[in-house]
Motif scaffolding. Sequence first.
Motif, PDB file in Angstrom:
ATOM      1  N   VAL A 187      79.248  33.677 101.678  1.00  0.00           N
ATOM      2  CA  VAL A 187      80.554  34.157 102.142  1.00  0.00           C
ATOM      3  C   VAL A 187      80.813  33.676 103.568  1.00  0.00           C
ATOM      4  O   VAL A 187      79.942  33.767 104.433  1.00  0.00           O
ATOM      5  N   ILE A 188      82.001  33.142 103.801  1.00  0.00           N
ATOM      6  CA  ILE A 188      82.435  32.806 105.158  1.00  0.00           C
ATOM      7  C   ILE A 188      83.222  34.003 105.682  1.00  0.00           C
ATOM      8  O   ILE A 188      84.190  34.433 105.057  1.00  0.00           O
ATOM      9  N   SER A 189      82.787  34.531 106.807  1.00  0.00           N
ATOM     10  CA  SER A 189      83.372  35.775 107.298  1.00  0.00           C
ATOM     11  C   SER A 189      84.282  35.555 108.497  1.00  0.00           C
ATOM     12  O   SER A 189      83.845  35.097 109.555  1.00  0.00           O
ATOM     13  N   PHE A 190      85.547  35.923 108.316  1.00  0.00           N
ATOM     14  CA  PHE A 190      86.489  36.053 109.421  1.00  0.00           C
ATOM     15  C   PHE A 190      86.697  37.531 109.748  1.00  0.00           C
ATOM     16  O   PHE A 190      87.694  37.907 110.372  1.00  0.00           O
ATOM     17  N   ALA A 191      85.745  38.370 109.304  1.00  0.00           N
ATOM     18  CA  ALA A 191      85.909  39.815 109.438  1.00  0.00           C
ATOM     19  C   ALA A 191      85.344  40.362 110.741  1.00  0.00           C
ATOM     20  O   ALA A 191      85.884  41.307 111.312  1.00  0.00           O
ATOM     21  N   ALA A 192      84.246  39.779 111.224  1.00  0.00           N
ATOM     22  CA  ALA A 192      83.514  40.385 112.333  1.00  0.00           C
ATOM     23  C   ALA A 192      84.221  40.180 113.667  1.00  0.00           C
ATOM     24  O   ALA A 192      84.408  39.042 114.111  1.00  0.00           O
ATOM     25  N   GLY A 193      84.590  41.263 114.308  1.00  0.00           N
ATOM     26  CA  GLY A 193      85.192  41.183 115.643  1.00  0.00           C
ATOM     27  C   GLY A 193      84.130  41.282 116.711  1.00  0.00           C
ATOM     28  O   GLY A 193      84.177  42.176 117.573  1.00  0.00           O
ATOM     29  N   GLN A 194      83.171  40.381 116.679  1.00  0.00           N
ATOM     30  CA  GLN A 194      82.071  40.435 117.631  1.00  0.00           C
ATOM     31  C   GLN A 194      81.660  39.026 118.026  1.00  0.00           C
ATOM     32  O   GLN A 194      81.995  38.058 117.327  1.00  0.00           O
ATOM     33  N   PRO A 195      80.937  38.891 119.129  1.00  0.00           N
ATOM     34  CA  PRO A 195      80.562  37.555 119.605  1.00  0.00           C
ATOM     35  C   PRO A 195      79.567  36.878 118.674  1.00  0.00           C
ATOM     36  O   PRO A 195      78.954  37.499 117.812  1.00  0.00           O
ATOM     37  N   SER A 196      79.413  35.579 118.891  1.00  0.00           N
ATOM     38  CA  SER A 196      78.570  34.758 118.044  1.00  0.00           C
ATOM     39  C   SER A 196      77.127  34.755 118.552  1.00  0.00           C
ATOM     40  O   SER A 196      76.882  34.555 119.745  1.00  0.00           O
ATOM     41  N   GLU A 197      76.179  34.963 117.628  1.00  0.00           N
ATOM     42  CA  GLU A 197      74.768  35.046 118.014  1.00  0.00           C
ATOM     43  C   GLU A 197      74.275  33.787 118.719  1.00  0.00           C
ATOM     44  O   GLU A 197      73.407  33.851 119.591  1.00  0.00           O
ATOM     45  N   ASP A 198      74.809  32.620 118.338  1.00  0.00           N
ATOM     46  CA  ASP A 198      74.342  31.383 118.950  1.00  0.00           C
ATOM     47  C   ASP A 198      74.774  31.239 120.400  1.00  0.00           C
ATOM     48  O   ASP A 198      74.323  30.327 121.097  1.00  0.00           O
ATOM     49  N   LEU A 199      75.627  32.159 120.877  1.00  0.00           N
ATOM     50  CA  LEU A 199      76.095  32.109 122.261  1.00  0.00           C
ATOM     51  C   LEU A 199      75.468  33.188 123.137  1.00  0.00           C
ATOM     52  O   LEU A 199      75.811  33.311 124.310  1.00  0.00           O
ATOM     53  N   TYR A 200      74.571  33.989 122.585  1.00  0.00           N
ATOM     54  CA  TYR A 200      73.885  34.976 123.410  1.00  0.00           C
ATOM     55  C   TYR A 200      73.004  34.244 124.438  1.00  0.00           C
ATOM     56  O   TYR A 200      72.302  33.287 124.081  1.00  0.00           O
ATOM     57  N   PRO A 201      72.960  34.699 125.680  1.00  0.00           N
ATOM     58  CA  PRO A 201      72.070  34.084 126.680  1.00  0.00           C
ATOM     59  C   PRO A 201      70.645  34.613 126.514  1.00  0.00           C
ATOM     60  O   PRO A 201      70.114  35.331 127.372  1.00  0.00           O
ATOM     61  N   THR A 202      70.016  34.251 125.400  1.00  0.00           N
ATOM     62  CA  THR A 202      68.729  34.859 125.032  1.00  0.00           C
ATOM     63  C   THR A 202      67.628  34.558 126.044  1.00  0.00           C
ATOM     64  O   THR A 202      66.766  35.412 126.295  1.00  0.00           O
ATOM     65  N   GLU A 203      67.641  33.370 126.616  1.00  0.00           N
ATOM     66  CA  GLU A 203      66.613  33.031 127.599  1.00  0.00           C
ATOM     67  C   GLU A 203      66.718  33.943 128.826  1.00  0.00           C
ATOM     68  O   GLU A 203      65.715  34.480 129.308  1.00  0.00           O
ATOM     69  N   ALA A 204      67.954  34.122 129.312  1.00  0.00           N
ATOM     70  CA  ALA A 204      68.150  34.988 130.477  1.00  0.00           C
ATOM     71  C   ALA A 204      67.821  36.437 130.142  1.00  0.00           C
ATOM     72  O   ALA A 204      67.266  37.171 130.972  1.00  0.00           O
ATOM     73  N   ILE A 205      68.151  36.872 128.907  1.00  0.00           N
ATOM     74  CA  ILE A 205      67.840  38.245 128.500  1.00  0.00           C
ATOM     75  C   ILE A 205      66.328  38.452 128.460  1.00  0.00           C
ATOM     76  O   ILE A 205      65.810  39.475 128.934  1.00  0.00           O
ATOM     77  N   ALA A 206      65.604  37.481 127.904  1.00  0.00           N
ATOM     78  CA  ALA A 206      64.141  37.582 127.850  1.00  0.00           C
ATOM     79  C   ALA A 206      63.549  37.630 129.257  1.00  0.00           C
ATOM     80  O   ALA A 206      62.642  38.432 129.540  1.00  0.00           O
ATOM     81  N   GLU A 207      64.047  36.785 130.147  1.00  0.00           N
ATOM     82  CA  GLU A 207      63.586  36.806 131.539  1.00  0.00           C
ATOM     83  C   GLU A 207      63.896  38.164 132.171  1.00  0.00           C
ATOM     84  O   GLU A 207      63.070  38.715 132.917  1.00  0.00           O
ATOM     85  N   GLY A 208      65.091  38.688 131.878  1.00  0.00           N
ATOM     86  CA  GLY A 208      65.495  39.970 132.448  1.00  0.00           C
ATOM     87  C   GLY A 208      64.624  41.116 131.974  1.00  0.00           C
ATOM     88  O   GLY A 208      64.268  42.004 132.752  1.00  0.00           O
ATOM     89  N   LEU A 209      64.276  41.104 130.691  1.00  0.00           N
ATOM     90  CA  LEU A 209      63.399  42.151 130.164  1.00  0.00           C
ATOM     91  C   LEU A 209      62.022  42.087 130.821  1.00  0.00           C
ATOM     92  O   LEU A 209      61.453  43.115 131.206  1.00  0.00           O
ATOM     93  N   LYS A 210      61.486  40.874 130.961  1.00  0.00           N
ATOM     94  CA  LYS A 210      60.176  40.723 131.591  1.00  0.00           C
ATOM     95  C   LYS A 210      60.216  41.184 133.040  1.00  0.00           C
ATOM     96  O   LYS A 210      59.321  41.921 133.503  1.00  0.00           O
ATOM     97  N   PHE A 211      61.271  40.779 133.759  1.00  0.00           N
ATOM     98  CA  PHE A 211      61.413  41.184 135.156  1.00  0.00           C
ATOM     99  C   PHE A 211      61.566  42.697 135.269  1.00  0.00           C
ATOM    100  O   PHE A 211      60.937  43.337 136.124  1.00  0.00           O
ATOM    101  N   SER A 212      62.368  43.284 134.397  1.00  0.00           N
ATOM    102  CA  SER A 212      62.622  44.723 134.468  1.00  0.00           C
ATOM    103  C   SER A 212      61.365  45.533 134.186  1.00  0.00           C
ATOM    104  O   SER A 212      61.121  46.575 134.803  1.00  0.00           O
ATOM    105  N   LEU A 213      60.553  45.060 133.245  1.00  0.00           N
ATOM    106  CA  LEU A 213      59.339  45.784 132.885  1.00  0.00           C
ATOM    107  C   LEU A 213      58.282  45.753 133.975  1.00  0.00           C
ATOM    108  O   LEU A 213      57.288  46.472 133.907  1.00  0.00           O
ATOM    109  N   SER A 214      58.491  44.939 135.000  1.00  0.00           N
ATOM    110  CA  SER A 214      57.558  44.946 136.133  1.00  0.00           C
ATOM    111  C   SER A 214      57.733  46.197 136.985  1.00  0.00           C
ATOM    112  O   SER A 214      56.915  46.477 137.860  1.00  0.00           O
ATOM    113  N   GLU A 215      58.807  46.950 136.712  1.00  0.00           N
ATOM    114  CA  GLU A 215      59.060  48.199 137.433  1.00  0.00           C
ATOM    115  C   GLU A 215      58.979  49.340 136.430  1.00  0.00           C
ATOM    116  O   GLU A 215      59.919  49.563 135.662  1.00  0.00           O
ATOM    117  N   PRO A 216      57.877  50.078 136.395  1.00  0.00           N
ATOM    118  CA  PRO A 216      57.645  51.086 135.345  1.00  0.00           C
ATOM    119  C   PRO A 216      58.738  52.149 135.242  1.00  0.00           C
ATOM    120  O   PRO A 216      58.918  52.735 134.160  1.00  0.00           O
TER     121      PRO A 216
END
Length: 398
Positions: free
Chosen positions: A31-60
């Motif tokens: 199915v080709i979906s024109f239904a979802a009113g949400q951003p595209s997964e391929d455009l998530y800044p996953t690298e920056a999010i992963a870096e952010g999670l690692k950085f944030s976890l350094s502060e308990p």
Amino acid sequence: MYWESLFNHRALRLQPSIIQEMMAFASRPGVISFAAGQPSEDLYPTEAIAEGLKFSLSEPFVLAYPNTAGDTSLREWISVWMAKEGLSSGEKGGKNILLTTGSQQGLNILSQLFLQEGDGVIVENPSYPEAMLTFAKEGARFFPVSLDEEGPIPEELETLLSQEKIRFFYTIPTFQNPSGRSTSAARKKIILEVLKRHNVFVVEDDPYRQLWFDEEPACTYLSMAEKENHVVYLGSFSKIIAPGLRCGWMVLPPEVMEKAVYLRLTLELGVSALLQKTVLYVVSQEKFLHHMRRIRAVYAQRRHAMASAVEEYLNPLGFKSVVPKGGFFFWGELPGVNGVDLSYLAAAKHKVAVIPGEIFFSKPEEGRFWMRLSFAKVGEEKIIDGVKRLSCAIQEFI
């Protein structure tokens, strides 16, 4: 037990969403979906999010209970950024900013603070269905105001405010869901004057503002309002970073901020401190500006692909729409064709999912010939294929 007899009035007002039904169709293979009113997964800044999670976890402390109003540093960043972008009339610090789990929670907080059964809410015609579901849950009555190319029509607003008891005016002024329209600065000025005369505030829901393609959108109601006392502003990181982080914000007058924090304590205490710090890390990086330019460029290309396909395959069948200048949506009318029936046929037989227009109107019958097509999550080739499939469904239907 007879559970139905135990539900309160709020629970009994909850209704199923056709969007969820269509999303279930859309999840089927092929199915080709024109239904979802949400951003595209391929455009998530996953690298920056992963870096952010690692950085944030350094502060308990990020794994402890969060600040109820939200992370102080992120709230201050939002304040500075909004002032720099012209979204507010000047930097105010973060004291009147409440972090939320997205705009939807902001709508729930406002509903619980301001609405009682029978209260009136003015909404655009059409409008965002989940907002209307939220207001209806508290027993609100809806009074729709029409849209033209400049935005909500002030004369209709004036009439409603003169005749009805209205709590607030809910608007999506930038690349509106579902119509894609934006309200001009001149129209906003008039609307603010009308609302001020009647001592009614505006809820400015603005999640698509950063997703402009051709030119930056008009200034916000918040930046135009005198002392900003007649505006509640809702922003979100869901469309520009990732919806799963569940982080948005509200800009509130001081008196409302205090009550909203008290209410927040009765909900989930606060937004996850880990996710707040991660969001702060992502937006603070220089490459975030590159990310913003990239997503605007990609969504603009997808918008162009859909505009071309609609012109070639749907317009000859009577489909009428306006090409949006930003956001996620094409909003179109197909006179004489019931959108609900067509959407089920298109999904089940032609494997293309769209959202019928009825759910976007407080009086559903007014939307029976309309449909919404979202291009955000679909690549250009699939957009063309999906529009072709929809044209086949329309030809079979008519």
